[in-house]
Design an enzyme around this catalytic site. Structure first.
Site, short mmCIF file in Angstrom:
data_model
loop_
_atom_site.label_atom_id
_atom_site.label_comp_id
_atom_site.label_asym_id
_atom_site.label_seq_id
_atom_site.Cartn_x
_atom_site.Cartn_y
_atom_site.Cartn_z
N HIS A 225 -47.13 9.11 -15.91
CA HIS A 225 -48.27 8.43 -15.31
C HIS A 225 -49.36 9.38 -14.84
O HIS A 225 -49.74 9.41 -13.67
CB HIS A 225 -47.81 7.53 -14.16
N GLU B 237 -52.57 -4.95 -18.04
CA GLU B 237 -53.75 -5.66 -17.57
C GLU B 237 -55.03 -5.13 -18.19
O GLU B 237 -55.15 -3.92 -18.44
CB GLU B 237 -53.90 -5.52 -16.04
N TYR C 252 -57.04 -3.30 -6.92
CA TYR C 252 -56.47 -4.00 -8.07
C TYR C 252 -54.98 -4.29 -7.93
O TYR C 252 -54.35 -4.71 -8.89
CB TYR C 252 -56.83 -3.24 -9.35
#
Length: 362
Positions: free
Chosen positions: A137, A231, A241
């Site tokens: 990530h 998303e 978010y």
């Protein structure tokens, strides 16, 4: 493999009214990640292991020297590439990478002058804080908007998901800076105590697709969910978010991350994939070669092994159409060529640079 068009002999009708073909421009690439087309028509391709290549139309490739030290492990390494909006006059090439340091590694962004096969005048303009352990990530996409601001997307480094909701760090954020890394005076949290001033939005998981919506000039992104919950989001300054407090996904083990798919004060996604397709790379198609696709949003899929075309009505997504799904390839990055074709990078040890063209187009 020669860079000049090697036809794979693939004729696939994605819609009844058109056909396209795929051309291989290069193969033997080791998990290619970043891609830009130079004004000369040459291509720069970055391999995740930390090698930057310059590909010429005659099929030759040169290794570009001058990259900084980086961590090539897991999802980390040499990541996205971007050209300065005034590249023709200043030669600034931007790149993101996983930078080693105290505590582990983190996403960093540097720029350097591209001179033939050498990078010079290297400047590190952004360093994600804090650095953490692990190799997942890192994000990471680099996008210049119409005003010349640079957006940097990051990930929350997987084991540090709760930090995505805090403003005292850069994990799970979108950052907005000037082309030299300075913080714009109108960034939303510049006056917030203890907040990192580069932050533009927060509550993200792992953003590997970003593009400017041509009519509005607004940044759109997509981000990986966990097990489900990828998303597409339209980015607003200062907005939250939701990750990990809001998600349509579950733990990889099947466990629950959050009971909420919506919470007040947090932005709802524009589009959600369940199960995940693992999106990576995106563009709003503006070219002339595929007129039926103009203003569509194209998204690459890693786990989904396809190219996805999302149809739009203004700022609403109205439909989804799979492309190239019969090939079984992991599409990492896509870019619109100067001639309106579509470049595709495949994520594999023997990665390829492909080009999508209409049938009959040379």
């Amino acid at each position: 493999m020669p860079m000049l068009l090697l036809l794979l002999g693939l004729l696939v009708p994605p819609l009844a009214a058109e056909e396209y073909r795929i051309v291989t421009l290069a193969d033997g690439l080791d998990h290619p990640w970043g891609l830009v087309e130079l004004p000369s028509g040459e291509l720069l391709v970055g391999e995740r292991r930390g090698r930057l290549l310059r590909l010429s139309a005659d099929g030759s490739r040169r290794v570009i020297t001058g990259l900084p030290s980086l961590v090539s492990a897991g999802q980390g390494g040499l990541l996205d590439l971007a050209l300065h909006p005034d590249f023709t006059s200043n030669n600034w090439l931007y790149f993101s990478y996983s930078q080693p340091g105290k505590g582990g590694a983190g996403t960093a962004v540097a720029r350097a002058k591209l001179q033939d096969s050498t990078l010079s005048d290297l400047e590190v303009i952004f360093v994600q804080q804090p650095k953490t352990s692990g190799s997942a990530h890192f994000g990471s996409r680099l996008v210049f908007d119409k005003q010349g601001y640079l957006f940097i997307t990051t990930g929350e480094r997987y084991h540090s998901r709760e930090l995505a909701q805090r403003l005292d760090n850069h994990l799970g954020k979108i950052l907005r800076v000037h082309d030299d890394g300075r913080v714009p005076a109108d960034n939303p949290f510049i006056q917030t105590p203890n907040a990192k001033p580069e932050i533009w939005s927060y509550g993200h998981r792992n953003i590997q697709g970003a593009a400017i919506h041509p009519p509005s000039g607004v940044l759109w992104i997509h981000e990986h969910g966990p097990r489900g919950g990828d998303e597409v989001n339209i980015i607003k300054a200062g907005a939250n978010y939701g990750w990990p407090q809001v998600t349509h996904g579950r733990e990889y083990s099947g466990g629950i991350i959050s009971q909420h798919t919506h919470r007040e004060g947090m932005e709802d996604p524009l589009w959600v994939w369940v199960p995940s397709i693992a999106p990576s790379g995106m563009l709003f198609y503006q070219g002339q070669l595929f007129p039926q696709w103009q203003n569509s949003l194209l998204v690459g899929a890693l786990a989904g092994r396809k190219l996805v075309r999302l149809t739009l009505d203004g700022q609403q997504i109205t439909g989804e159409h799979p492309l190239l799904d019969k090939l079984g390839l992991r599409f990492r990055t896509l870019a619109e060529a100067h001639d309106g074709g579509i470049y595709l990078l495949t994520d594999q040890a023997n990665g390829q640079l492909l080009k999508l063209l209409p049938v009959g187009q040379e």
